[in-house]
Design an enzyme around this catalytic site. Structure first.
Site, PDB file in Angstrom:
ATOM      1  N   CYS A  46      21.244  26.109 -48.411  1.00 27.67           N
ATOM      2  CA  CYS A  46      22.707  26.264 -48.377  1.00 27.67           C
ATOM      3  C   CYS A  46      23.503  26.486 -48.545  1.00 27.67           C
ATOM      4  CB  CYS A  46      22.484  26.015 -46.083  1.00 27.67           C
ATOM      5  SG  CYS A  46      23.534  25.788 -45.554  1.00 27.67           S
ATOM      6  N   ASP A  84      26.015  24.919 -47.205  1.00 28.40           N
ATOM      7  CA  ASP A  84      26.370  23.064 -46.713  1.00 28.40           C
ATOM      8  C   ASP A  84      26.660  21.661 -47.570  1.00 28.40           C
ATOM      9  OD1 ASP A  84      26.496  20.280 -44.554  1.00 28.40           O
ATOM     10  OD2 ASP A  84      26.704  21.427 -43.260  1.00 28.40           O
ATOM     11  N   ARG A  96      25.938  18.803 -47.089  1.00 27.98           N
ATOM     12  CA  ARG A  96      24.892  17.502 -46.884  1.00 27.98           C
ATOM     13  C   ARG A  96      22.938  17.653 -47.016  1.00 27.98           C
ATOM     14  NH1 ARG A  96      26.025  17.825 -40.689  1.00 27.98           N
ATOM     15  NH2 ARG A  96      26.840  20.033 -41.378  1.00 27.98           N
ATOM     16  N   HIS A 137      17.902  24.198 -42.571  1.00 25.59           N
ATOM     17  CA  HIS A 137      19.019  22.744 -42.326  1.00 25.59           C
ATOM     18  C   HIS A 137      19.014  22.824 -39.968  1.00 25.59           C
ATOM     19  CE1 HIS A 137      23.339  22.419 -42.056  1.00 25.59           C
ATOM     20  NE2 HIS A 137      23.305  23.840 -43.279  1.00 25.59           N
TER      21      HIS A 137
END
Ligand code: CO
Length: 198
Positions: free
Chosen positions: A42, A44, A46, A98
């Protein structure tokens, strides 16, 4: 908050530290890359591929998009897969989702965010395919968590069914496809046990 100039300064410090440890590091990497892993993750911020598995540059060939989706109509993902399998000869493809994925949550809820809704339709289709299983779960957090896992399992199948991977297996090339999920809460990766081998 960092400004762009801070990033450039941090880069200099980082490169300096690596060269201090191994003066040949960048020169050797510049000659060639021989990663054994391809990562589909992803976007993302994080979930940075190299960092969470503690590997330096040169070890993972990375493709990331919103909600770690792979489909055979996506030229970008397909080109990345084809290059990593046929040219780099990676031995493992890891689809990494995630928990807490905003894209998956938007798909679960049917939230509207604009153009990205079209992209996330692919996760909604997975949601609808597993409607009964998801409905049996208590509360949205549990359904969200499960849809993150179901999405990974589904993308693993898409990768394994691609002609790039099927042709590699037919040639006898060593190649496995794995499905993992990362937890933002403890930084731990979990193997979902959905690996596909030839
Ligand atoms: Co996400």
């Amino acid at each position: 908050m960092f400004a762009p100039k801070d990033l450039l300064a941090r880069n200099k410090t980082w490169a300096g530290k690596i060269s201090e440890n191994n003066p040949r590091f960048f020169a050797e990497l510049a000659d060639q890359q021989t990663p054994k892993f391809m990562w589909i993750g992803c976007s993302d911020s994080r979930v940075p591929a190299n960092q969470i598995v503690n590997l330096p540059p040169g070890e993972i060939f990375v493709h990331r998009n919103v909600a770690n989706i792979f489909n055979a109509g996506d030229l970008n993902a397909l080109a990345t897969l084809q290059f990593s399998v046929d040219v780099l000869k990676v031995e493992h493809i890891i689809v990494c989702g995630h928990y807490g994925c905003g894209g998956v949550l938007a798909a679960l809820r049917g939230d509207r965010h604009g153009l990205v809704d079209h992209w996330l339709r692919q996760v909604q289709i997975i949601r609808d395919q597993h409607e009964d299983e998801l409905a049996d779960l208590e509360g949205e957090p549990a359904r969200h968590q499960r849809l993150c896992e179901l999405n990974v399992a589904s993308q693993v199948r898409h990768v394994a069914e691609s002609y790039v991977v099927r042709d590699a297996w037919e040639r006898g090339q060593s190649l496995s496809v794995h499905g993992w999920v990362y937890s933002l809460h403890d930084g731990i990766l979990r193997d979902l046990g959905v690996s596909v081998n030839p």
